[in-house]
Design an enzyme around this catalytic site. Sequence first.
Site: not given
Length: 742
Positions: A99-100
């Site tokens: 996600e990051d």
Amino acid sequence: MALSSQTPPGTSPITPAVIAPDLAARFDAMLETMRNNRPTDDLGIVRRAFELSAQLHQNQKRDSGEPYLMHPLETGIVLAGMKLDPVAVAAGLLHDSVEDTSITIADIKRDFGTHVAHIVQGVTKIGKLDFASSEERQAENIRKMMLAMVDDIRVVLIKLADRLHNMRTLQHLSPERQEKIARETLEIYAPIAHRLGMGKIRGELEDLGFQYVDPAAYILVRDAVEEKRKQGEPILAASEALVRAQMKEAGIECKVDSRVKRLYSIHRKLVKQRITVDNVYDLFAMRIITRNSTDCYAALGQIHSLWRPVPDRIKDFIAMPRPNFYQSLHTSVIAEQGTPFEVQIRTEEMHRVAEWGIAAHWKYKDGPVSAKDEQRLMWLRHMVEMQTDTSSAKEFFSDLKVDLISDEEVYAFSPKGKVVIVPKDSTPVDFAYMIHTEVGHQCVGARVNGRMVQLKHHLKSGDIVEVITQKGHPPSRDWLGFMKSARARQKLRHWLNIHQREQAIEIGHRLLEQEARRFRAALKEMKEPDYKRVAGEYGLGKGEDLIAGIGYGKFGARQVLNKLIPGITTPGAVAKAAGMLSDVKRALTGNDDAIKVKDHDDLMVYRARCCNPIRGEAIVGYVTRGKGVAVHRKTCPNVSNLLFEVERRMAVEWTRETVELPGEYSVKLAIDCDDRPGMLTVISGVISDSKSNIRNVAAHTAHTEATIDVLIDVKNVKQLDGIIKGLRKVPGVHDVQRVTQG
Ligand code: MN
């Protein structure tokens, strides 16, 4: 151990990240824990995951200003503390990476295998808490989590560990975000931990959540408990010594310790029972861990020979484990100086299960969970199964919340002795649905311990419940007003959705045809593509959805017709302008002339049977599916239950009293009074003095008390209030209640 020297084959050949010495040390300690817990596991994958995580997050910081790596590492440490397998811990270390950062699931699959990738994907799909998101979005996220949980339980264990670390470091966020995250933790995450039997994690999540959701109450409880702790500790220490000596004497090998109970569980008790800390019997808990369950019972006997038990507080969760498989014997005793405390007696094995639940027997690398753990997930599977595209995420969410939060259960029995566990305040209908979906649908009555009861009757532990069914009898939407079990509610909703849709389609067709006749429109020439086109204008997929929408009263038949054949209903056409609501009326018959819907004189209304409103009372309308507008008293419990569909509420009012019929409404009153001669005469007198008619009287007596049920006819609420007031003044009358049937 230095971490920067080796880059194992497989990982991307980028310069290894510089890892802060304190984080490297924490990681080494974690590996050591894992090695001790699971000596035969290969931990290489964990090291590689940590190094990759360090690399990926190396330029990121947390809100606290600390390196971001700390978060995945602490998440991994929690998972290692649960004694989970290397795959789960590795996935935990990488849980935020997709996600990051720039890495993809495919990269993880290549370097760490399908299992780690699958779990990370599951965690990523659920997504992070978006604190600005709507309730609908939040509900959708929770639903995804449920699905992921069924797929691989490790996804949820990672979410729990992730949340635990976020809660431990919540002080760095703004107060609004703190509150939002803490609330979600209390409503969703802690209860999930509870359901999975993970008492330790649940306890910490709850106490942390409590602190942020209600700081004032937290401080109050904390200080009050601290005060009690100071007083109680010496007594408890002495009691422990006494127990140890007694057990030794009796030849029962055991470990004894005591503690103050968790603040949040104390707080809940205070609120629920409206008591102060002084009245809590189990502020302190002594725990006795024995070698086997026979010794548990022996130890219980010893405890009761030392102190007198508090009545009704002895619980045998060994013979009857809680639904999350918690097992223990509980009793409360009063020790020296009137200090009460709870004693929990269980085996080492039961203790491990109490603290770690589903993670207590974590063996597998990637195999399925054990049979017991399968069962543990049953409630969840059922919840997910009940999910159909017709019930909204919001409905699911609210049911789930109720189910997750109600941690008290009732153990009821079928006539054949089968134990059925239902939430507190459940009814025979809940019970029926737990036996079998069809038994629930066809339930028409119930006997509890041999006596006929109402369907909304509250069950108690130990009740023997016999459900009476009638083949082909349809279930009622009204049941949603009193049912407690989320699973049972889902089953009923599912039935209602299917059946009401069929009905709605039929009504929709009828309304549309009627409108077409009026405007001499050739509806027969319309084909599915035409309906589909118009459905599209309303954001729907199928023509059938459009017709159902008309039947539900969402769209006007005329409006739809005008879209099907543009211009056909323009002014100059035959009919007067009547909205969709009057269409509904024409499709139906019958009316209650005393009430009208504001601005819609001709809409069919009827008084709801559940609360039987009478003239003059505050009322509210609710558009039913296909039956017109039901009018309820504003205070009717069904109204608040129906609130989730606010758009179907409708303002209604009593029509002006042109011709007021005397005794238009029948009302049943229950009068509690002394059982003495002449009482009935006095009561009848009060009622007839106010020009009301008595239709029926039934009296039940017990000892010197009597309950008199009278059925009377009144013309409005004023008259009724007058009668109730008059009756309450009669000497020997204790209470007068209006009875409404469910
Ligand atoms: Mn995270």
